[in-house]
Design an enzyme around this catalytic site. Structure first.
Site, PDB file in Angstrom:
ATOM      1  N   LEU A 113       0.946  -1.177   0.049  1.00 14.77           N
ATOM      2  CA  LEU A 113      -0.150   0.044   0.037  1.00 14.77           C
ATOM      3  C   LEU A 113       0.925   1.292  -0.037  1.00 14.77           C
ATOM      4  O   LEU A 113       1.565   1.493   0.843  1.00 14.77           O
ATOM      5  CB  LEU A 113      -0.894  -0.072   1.276  1.00 14.77           C
ATOM      6  CG  LEU A 113      -1.876  -1.390   1.223  1.00 14.77           C
ATOM      7  CD1 LEU A 113      -2.589  -1.344   2.685  1.00 14.77           C
ATOM      8  CD2 LEU A 113      -2.815  -1.387   0.236  1.00 14.77           C
ATOM      9  N   ASN A 114       0.757   2.074  -1.225  1.00 13.14           N
ATOM     10  CA  ASN A 114       1.839   3.071  -1.356  1.00 13.14           C
ATOM     11  C   ASN A 114       1.185   4.264  -1.662  1.00 13.14           C
ATOM     12  O   ASN A 114       1.602   4.989  -2.497  1.00 13.14           O
ATOM     13  CB  ASN A 114       2.885   2.566  -2.506  1.00 13.14           C
ATOM     14  CG  ASN A 114       3.948   3.746  -2.808  1.00 13.14           C
ATOM     15  OD1 ASN A 114       4.690   4.217  -1.784  1.00 13.14           O
ATOM     16  ND2 ASN A 114       4.219   3.911  -4.122  1.00 13.14           N
ATOM     17  N   LYS A 127       5.638   8.689   0.848  1.00 12.63           N
ATOM     18  CA  LYS A 127       6.425   8.219   2.231  1.00 12.63           C
ATOM     19  C   LYS A 127       7.581   7.101   1.773  1.00 12.63           C
ATOM     20  O   LYS A 127       8.390   7.187   2.555  1.00 12.63           O
ATOM     21  CB  LYS A 127       5.396   7.703   3.270  1.00 12.63           C
ATOM     22  CG  LYS A 127       6.038   7.411   4.567  1.00 12.63           C
ATOM     23  CD  LYS A 127       4.907   7.103   5.352  1.00 12.63           C
ATOM     24  CE  LYS A 127       5.653   6.901   6.785  1.00 12.63           C
ATOM     25  NZ  LYS A 127       4.602   6.457   7.962  1.00 12.63           N
ATOM     26  N   GLN A 190      -5.325   3.621  -6.649  1.00  9.23           N
ATOM     27  CA  GLN A 190      -6.493   3.649  -6.037  1.00  9.23           C
ATOM     28  C   GLN A 190      -7.375   4.660  -6.541  1.00  9.23           C
ATOM     29  O   GLN A 190      -7.043   5.598  -7.198  1.00  9.23           O
ATOM     30  CB  GLN A 190      -6.213   3.730  -4.617  1.00  9.23           C
ATOM     31  CG  GLN A 190      -5.855   4.902  -3.979  1.00  9.23           C
ATOM     32  CD  GLN A 190      -5.532   4.696  -2.263  1.00  9.23           C
ATOM     33  OE1 GLN A 190      -4.390   4.625  -1.876  1.00  9.23           O
ATOM     34  NE2 GLN A 190      -6.525   4.481  -1.656  1.00  9.23           N
ATOM     35  N   GLY A 222      -8.662   5.443   1.383  1.00 13.24           N
ATOM     36  CA  GLY A 222      -8.684   4.713   2.274  1.00 13.24           C
ATOM     37  C   GLY A 222      -8.005   3.159   1.716  1.00 13.24           C
ATOM     38  O   GLY A 222      -8.329   3.060   0.468  1.00 13.24           O
ATOM     39  N   ILE A 252       3.593  -0.053   3.204  1.00  8.98           N
ATOM     40  CA  ILE A 252       4.806  -0.272   2.795  1.00  8.98           C
ATOM     41  C   ILE A 252       5.884   0.380   3.909  1.00  8.98           C
ATOM     42  O   ILE A 252       7.028   0.220   3.909  1.00  8.98           O
ATOM     43  CB  ILE A 252       5.247   0.500   1.407  1.00  8.98           C
ATOM     44  CG1 ILE A 252       6.321   0.274   0.884  1.00  8.98           C
ATOM     45  CG2 ILE A 252       4.719   2.162   1.687  1.00  8.98           C
ATOM     46  CD1 ILE A 252       6.361   0.616  -0.682  1.00  8.98           C
ATOM     47  N   ASP A 253       5.225   1.012   4.826  1.00 13.33           N
ATOM     48  CA  ASP A 253       5.896   1.595   5.892  1.00 13.33           C
ATOM     49  C   ASP A 253       6.053   0.713   6.889  1.00 13.33           C
ATOM     50  O   ASP A 253       6.859   0.853   8.231  1.00 13.33           O
ATOM     51  CB  ASP A 253       5.459   3.078   6.411  1.00 13.33           C
ATOM     52  CG  ASP A 253       4.228   2.792   7.252  1.00 13.33           C
ATOM     53  OD1 ASP A 253       3.612   1.748   7.386  1.00 13.33           O
ATOM     54  OD2 ASP A 253       3.480   3.854   7.464  1.00 13.33           O
ATOM     55  N   LYS A 396       6.120   5.385  11.430  1.00 14.24           N
ATOM     56  CA  LYS A 396       4.966   6.340  11.465  1.00 14.24           C
ATOM     57  C   LYS A 396       5.715   7.732  11.728  1.00 14.24           C
ATOM     58  O   LYS A 396       5.057   8.792  11.506  1.00 14.24           O
ATOM     59  CB  LYS A 396       3.958   6.337  12.385  1.00 14.24           C
ATOM     60  CG  LYS A 396       3.276   4.915  12.069  1.00 14.24           C
ATOM     61  CD  LYS A 396       2.521   4.843  10.737  1.00 14.24           C
ATOM     62  CE  LYS A 396       1.660   3.638  10.521  1.00 14.24           C
ATOM     63  NZ  LYS A 396       1.262   3.417   9.008  1.00 14.24           N
TER      64      LYS A 396
END
Length: 508
Positions: A113-114, A127, A190, A222, A252-253, A396
């Site tokens: 998820l980027n 990010k 998305q 989302g 991805i983080d 985060k």
């Protein structure tokens, strides 16, 4: 007046009110439909098809938003999940791996998820392009991990990035540098939905553009949007035709979200012969995770319950570590065939998250979102796997960044593992103050990353800098009051110390 007449007139007035409300909702939906049609007329022929898909998706979500009332769970129906619906990771690992692990791996697609920007850490752009370890970005580490898998097992596991309109362009520019890596990389976008004015409940956007004044009119809805946008992109069908069977989806983080061969084997070769369509990795809650979504049993199905869905009177109970012991890591293993089936039946049911925002000009808006894990209840034979905490290592904040940059972790083929020199498996609690929020400020304040192998707890507040080769052990609290500055000298060893104001070092 008789009791019956009283009750009847009350019922009629309630009925009248609800009919009136129904008319208002219908009017509102009609107005939104007209606004969306106006927006669509501003699309070029190149933009028209995907804009129409986006706006159709938004209309469905908006319709549901108008129909739903109050918190989306009935607290009385929430039960702890049955014992066998959440398996311990150790049990799955104990089964070992088959000889044909390469052919099992060839059935897998990794999806990251980027869609997020680095704004909360003071960075422009995606990010995933922030440097996290030895100049490597989140994206670099991900590519290294999958390339290592493909080389080790002689496989062809592809990487798919779900971008948003915020990250797509910058991500695509950078992908060229991986052309010679042994990883096929695909991207899809998305959806792009219009934000809604909180007062009028109408879209803020007036046309399809999202530059200049219109930048704030749109948002990515989302990560629950993955099912529709992956399906619409055509990639889902492509992978099914290539014989792929599962996607491993993660943020991805989250540097702990690496491909786990034991979980994959459990999916492909289930001990009872019945395949799971959806596996959610969960891990034990600590005091820091009380807000994380938890797996429950609800109306006979596994269901993810997020804090936003909990009635106010039960929020403390929801946060309790004793009642709800686990939370969702957002590492998910999902059957491709099941996604296709449910998407075509329009049967993926995810609760709506209403996210209020204030735009730069002061306008209050709401954005309607969904979460990928919430779809667990729509899939057959879903399972939770209680994994070690090491599979949940999200970055985060710069406090998280300090941990992953330090000697607490060693880096091997893109994967971070806890150093063997650390004597206990828990990660220290690190709280860096507001002077460290932005990555560039944080990097400026550390001449080198301190030795943290024996650290339990670090709190830093105010104007503080660290010299080279500082060592932190036990509990260290450093507080520079307003107007003061503390420079921790090179080579300093702080063990159970409170450092304040004028750099007095006191025993803790």
């Amino acid at each position: 007046m008789s009791r019956f007449v009283q009750d009847l007139s009350k019922a009629m007035s309630q009925d009248g009110a609800s009919q009136f409300q129904e008319v208002i909702l219908q009017e509102l939906e009609l107005s939104v439909k007209k606004e969306l049609e106006k927006i669509l007329t501003t699309a070029t022929s190149h933009e028209f098809e995907h804009t129409k898909k986006d706006l159709d998706g938004f209309r469905k979500l908006y319709h549901r938003f108008l129909q739903e009332k109050g918190p989306s769970v009935d607290w009385g129906k929430i039960q702890r999940p049955p014992e066998d619906s959440i398996q311990p990771y150790e049990k799955i690992k104990a089964r070992g791996l088959p000889d044909n692990i390469s052919s099992v791996l060839n059935k897998l697609v990794v999806v990251k998820l980027n869609g997020g920007l680095g704004t909360s850490m003071g960075c422009k752009g995606p990010k995933s392009l922030i440097g996290v370890r030895n100049e490597n970005t989140f994206l670099d580490l991900t590519v290294q991990q999958i390339e290592h898998l493909n080389k080790t097992y002689n496989t062809d596991v592809p990487l798919v990035l779900m971008n948003s309109f915020n990250t797509d362009e910058d991500t695509k520019k950078i992908l060229q540098k991986y052309n010679h890596c042994r990883v096929k990389i695909y991207t899809f976008n998305q959806s792009r939905y219009p934000r809604i004015n909180k007062e009028s409940l109408l879209p803020v956007a007036k046309d399809v553009s999202y530059s200049g004044e219109s930048t704030e009119a749109w948002y990515p809805p989302g990560h629950g949007d993955i099912y529709a946008s992956f399906y619409n992109s055509g990639l889902l069908d492509t992978f099914l035709q290539e014989g792929k069977e599962y996607i491993f989806v993660s943020n991805i983080d989250n540097l702990g979200a690496t491909v786990d061969l034991y979980i994959l084997n459990h999916l492909m070769n289930p001990p009872n012969g019945k395949r799971c369509e959806f596996v959610m990795e969960v891990t034990n809650k600590t005091r820091a995770d009380v807000k994380g979504g938890t797996l429950t049993q609800y109306e006979g199905k596994l269901r993810l319950v997020e804090i936003a869905q909990v009635p106010k009177a039960h929020v403390d109970e929801f946060k309790s570590v004793s009642k709800f012991k686990i939370f969702n890591t957002n590492n998910l293993w999902i059957s491709l065939a099941a996604v296709k089936r449910l998407q075509e039946q329009n049967a993926i049911d995810m609760e709506i998250i209403v996210n209020p925002k204030t735009l730069d000009g002061g306008l209050n808006v709401i954005q309607l979102e969904t979460a990928v894990g919430a779809a667990i209840k729509s899939f057959e034979n879903s399972l939770g796997i209680n994994v070690p905490r090491s599979r949940f290592l999200p970055v985060k904040t710069t406090s998280d960044l300090l941990l992953v940059m330090s000697n607490l972790y060693s880096l091997n083929a893109g994967s971070l593992t806890m150093s063997e020199k650390r004597e206990f498996p828990t990660v220290p609690l690190v709280k860096l103050g507001s002077s460290f929020t932005k990555v560039q400020d944080y990097l400026r304040r550390f001449e080198s990353i301190p030795d943290m192998l024996e650290l339990d707890h670090l709190t830093v507040s105010g104007d503080v800098t660290f010299g080279k080769n500082v060592s932190l052990k036990g509990t260290v609290i450093i507080i520079a009051n307003h107007g003061d500055r503390i420079d921790i000298p090179p080579g300093a060893v702080l063990e159970n110390k409170i450092v304040s104001g004028n750099l007095r070092i006191l025993d803790h």
